[in-house]
Design an enzyme around this catalytic site. Sequence first.
Site, mmCIF file in Angstrom:
data_model
loop_
_atom_site.group_PDB
_atom_site.id
_atom_site.type_symbol
_atom_site.label_atom_id
_atom_site.label_comp_id
_atom_site.label_asym_id
_atom_site.label_seq_id
_atom_site.Cartn_x
_atom_site.Cartn_y
_atom_site.Cartn_z
ATOM 1 N N LYS A 79 0.841 -1.203 0.000
ATOM 2 C CA LYS A 79 0.000 0.000 0.000
ATOM 3 C C LYS A 79 0.876 1.253 0.000
ATOM 4 O O LYS A 79 1.935 1.279 0.629
ATOM 5 C CB LYS A 79 -0.911 -0.035 1.228
ATOM 6 C CG LYS A 79 -1.984 1.045 1.258
ATOM 7 C CD LYS A 79 -2.917 0.842 2.446
ATOM 8 C CE LYS A 79 -3.997 1.913 2.523
ATOM 9 N NZ LYS A 79 -4.943 1.672 3.640
ATOM 10 N N SER A 178 -10.134 -0.589 6.816
ATOM 11 C CA SER A 178 -9.536 -0.472 5.480
ATOM 12 C C SER A 178 -8.833 -1.685 4.915
ATOM 13 O O SER A 178 -8.457 -1.678 3.746
ATOM 14 C CB SER A 178 -8.547 0.686 5.470
ATOM 15 O OG SER A 178 -9.260 1.876 5.378
HETATM 16 N N1 GLN Z 1 -13.567 4.142 6.350
HETATM 17 C C1 GLN Z 1 -12.851 4.493 7.526
HETATM 18 C C2 GLN Z 1 -12.423 5.941 7.461
HETATM 19 O O1 GLN Z 1 -12.679 6.565 6.489
HETATM 20 C C3 GLN Z 1 -11.687 3.588 7.737
HETATM 21 C C4 GLN Z 1 -10.497 3.959 6.955
HETATM 22 C C5 GLN Z 1 -9.295 3.126 7.316
HETATM 23 O O2 GLN Z 1 -9.411 2.077 7.935
HETATM 24 N N2 GLN Z 1 -8.139 3.627 6.976
HETATM 25 O O3 GLN Z 1 -11.831 6.440 8.367
#
Ligand code: GLN
Length: 476
Positions: A79, A178
């Site tokens: 990533k 995520s």
């Molecule tokens: N969807 C969540 C957010 O926007 C989680 C994002 C993540 O785990 N980096 O914060």
Amino acid sequence: MPDLKTITIKRARKSLDAKEYSALELTDSYLEEIRKQDDKIHAYLEVWEKTAREEAKNADKTIERGESQPLTGIPIAVKDNILIEGRVASAASKILENYTASYDATVIKKLKEQGAVFLGRTNMDEFALGASTENSAFGPTKNPNDLSRVPGGTSGGSAAAVASGMALVALGSDTGGSVRQPSAFCGVAGLKPTYGSVSRFGLIAAASSLDQIGTIGKTVADAQALFNAIRGHDEKDSTSLPESSRSDLGNSKGRTFRIGVPRSLFANALAKDSSERFEQSLETLRVKGYEIVDIDLFANPQVPLAVYYIINPAEVSTNLARFDGIRYGLSIKAETIEEVYSKTRGAGFGPETRRRILVGTFVLSSGYADAYYRRAREVRELIRADFARALESVDAIVTPTTPGPAFKFGEKSDPVAMYFEDIFTVPVSLAGVPAISVPSGTVVREGVSLPIGFQIIGTHGSEELLFAVGKDAERV
Ligand code: GLN
């Protein structure tokens, strides 16, 4: 050469060590697959063809000497928020578009020591904020199962790369879902480890008390193998757990596991077919001898979501203060220093990142910090206690990973609608416990079969248990 859609680390390890093919041939097959598919999927922001081939050649020498380790010669995607010395790490943001890392993240150091092959850096939501990869400053990634749908986020590039056979396994990061949510949307297995079990040194911070590097593989065993390679105490991360916090199945091997189902959390949130897939995964476990019991977790699932969307922006606004046009990345010239800050940040950050900074600054500001941030911290402790209490009476808790399958591009343009995607994943992050999403079959939308995920949650340090349950539950 193997079928890249089905090959696992175990299979590749055997074949590489038996010299059925070389690490270079394996890497070349992945590079070829990326050339074939990535124009349409856009999982990668950059592919490191030349160095990947060199790393593969070195891996072949190690294999030749009979010194291979579990990940020697295994092609991995990384990533874009994990630092590799000498490489751009942009967190999919314009502000870091040309930022080159000056050191290796601890996880990268560990993978280099094993002789893994790094294929390239994968697309993500800017600074790991989002749930669809639509917030990338460099264009979205598409879901390999249906190109009109999102791959999930924020590790959407990593999940799409693994699902489409463009990487054997991938590193992601999970702050509020995520790794788990894109894994669910793409039909692969994704682990968010216990907070502190994998070093965050060299991970571009979003929300430091929630961030954790996680692993994505086609199978639970692959996610496990990558986790085993990167886990462990690191003195460079002050929140790193001691080695003694590792747990194995120990004397619980062979015992009947009790699985708790907090039905009231998702009873009204799921479509009929998603609910059926969830019940089928439960049934799979029941048939294998698991004891399934209903449990209560927290009364209202919207509470953890609200708490997360105070704590996350608060920490994000603090962490992103360092991007000021002076120390890192983009810098826009101006007359005064204040103007350099505002012009650089205005041009460098996308809309969702700006939104989090505004909300975070507000909830931390004097006069509001007590009402919002401190209150949220207190409720976070209650959520943590709820998990601890529930996990005293059961070995693991299961929920759907997400309310539904992958949605269409643009469908969640309302930020709050997007936040609701995280309703089953953020409580885990607030409590710092580990969870894995495993494939749970598919549901049909507009004639297309779309994967959904089954989330298994355990107590701190219980990854081995999650892998065991995950292997019994996964439907590959
Ligand atoms: N969807 C969540 C957010 O926007 C989680 C994002 C993540 O785990 N980096 O914060």
